[in-house]
Enzyme design. Structure first.
Site, PDB file in Angstrom:
ATOM      1  CG  HIS A  85      -2.042   1.269   1.343  1.00 27.00           C
ATOM      2  ND1 HIS A  85      -1.731   2.436   1.536  1.00 27.00           N
ATOM      3  CD2 HIS A  85      -3.452   0.982   0.818  1.00 27.00           C
ATOM      4  CE1 HIS A  85      -2.870   2.886   1.373  1.00 27.00           C
ATOM      5  NE2 HIS A  85      -3.721   2.248   0.790  1.00 27.00           N
ATOM      6  CD  GLU A 133      -5.113   2.894  -3.009  1.00 28.57           C
ATOM      7  OE1 GLU A 133      -6.291   2.975  -2.694  1.00 28.57           O
ATOM      8  OE2 GLU A 133      -4.218   2.873  -2.204  1.00 28.57           O
ATOM      9  CB  ILE A 138      -4.539   8.492  -1.061  1.00 30.19           C
ATOM     10  CG1 ILE A 138      -4.124   7.400  -2.051  1.00 30.19           C
ATOM     11  CG2 ILE A 138      -5.005   7.669   0.251  1.00 30.19           C
ATOM     12  CD1 ILE A 138      -3.103   6.407  -1.763  1.00 30.19           C
ATOM     13  CB  ALA A 194      -9.517   4.344   3.205  1.00 29.79           C
ATOM     14  CB  SER A 195     -11.456   8.748   3.945  1.00 32.67           C
ATOM     15  OG  SER A 195     -11.243   8.848   2.461  1.00 32.67           O
TER      16      SER A 195
END
Ligand code: G3P
EC number: 5.3.1.1
Length: 214
Positions: A85, A133, A138, A194-195
């Site tokens: 990641h 990504e 991000i 994620a967020s």
């Protein structure tokens, strides 16, 4: 579409989010899974949700203090793992070692990368999937599938050129059903986010919105 929710080290309640992911998974054709911190794997897996680790190290049983052993995350209930990641970057040899460690433990693998060139290199290591990504997107809420569609299409072509059995996910800024549809239209087979869920006031509602158009 595969929707993989990475909880990072956000201060969310992992079991509550896991239960929401499990329930929304049961209500849609999409495949949903959650990647909590290593320390929460067992509690999360006990909910019955598809559980992923955020990382495994390229090590075997032995003298590796502080490392994450693939067999241990599998024992805790994980069925897959992220590798490399953007927030846990590895050297190429270590990405290879982590993929091999995950395979040894029977874990599915998603290797993350920044751009199509790195996606090609990651696909050559034979993971089950790769995830593109762009680091600068991000956590921004600006979806890669809309802000930088070329990078998603480029990643799909780069992976296909190496091994068309390796599926491609995209991530960064994904938070709505519209973002997921855009990713699908660009050839991605899933999204990594994620967020949009882990920081949402109502993670269950955020998940329902994500899968609504699917
Ligand atoms: O692993 C998912 C990730 O790095 C994207 O984060 O917050 O932009 O969805 P976010």
């Amino acid at each position: 579409m595969f929707v993989l929710v990475n909880l990072k080290t956000y201060p969310c309640e992992p079991v509550a989010v896991a239960e929401a992911v499990r329930d929304v998974d049961e209500s849609t054709d999409a495949r949903l899974a959650v990647a909590p911190q290593a320390a929460h794997l067992e509690r999360v897996a006990e909910t019955g949700v598809e559980t992923w680790a955020q990382h495994v190290d390229p090590v075997e049983h032995g003298s590796n203090t502080g490392h994450t052993l693939a067999e241990s995350v599998a024992d805790a209930g994980a069925v897959g793992t992220l590798i490399n990641h953007s927030e846990q970057r590895l050297k190429l040899a270590d990405i290879d070692g982590s993929v091999r460690a995950a395979e040894r433990a029977g874990l599915e693998t998603v290797v993350c990368a920044n751009n199509p060139e790195q996606i090609g290199a990651a696909a050559a290591l034979g993971p089950d999937a790769v995830a593109v990504e762009p680091p600068e997107l991000i956590g921004t809420g600006t979806p890669v599938s809309q802000a930088d569609p070329d990078i998603v299409e480029g990643a799909v072509s780069a992976a296909e050129a190496v091994d068309d059995d390796v599926s491609v996910l995209c991530g960064a800024g994904i938070s709505t059903g519209e973002d997921v549809v855009s990713a699908d239209d660009l050839g991605a087979e899933g999204v990594l986010l994620a967020s949009g869920v882990a920081k949402a006031d109502d993670p269950r509602a955020a998940l329902e919105d994500l899968v609504d158009p699917l």
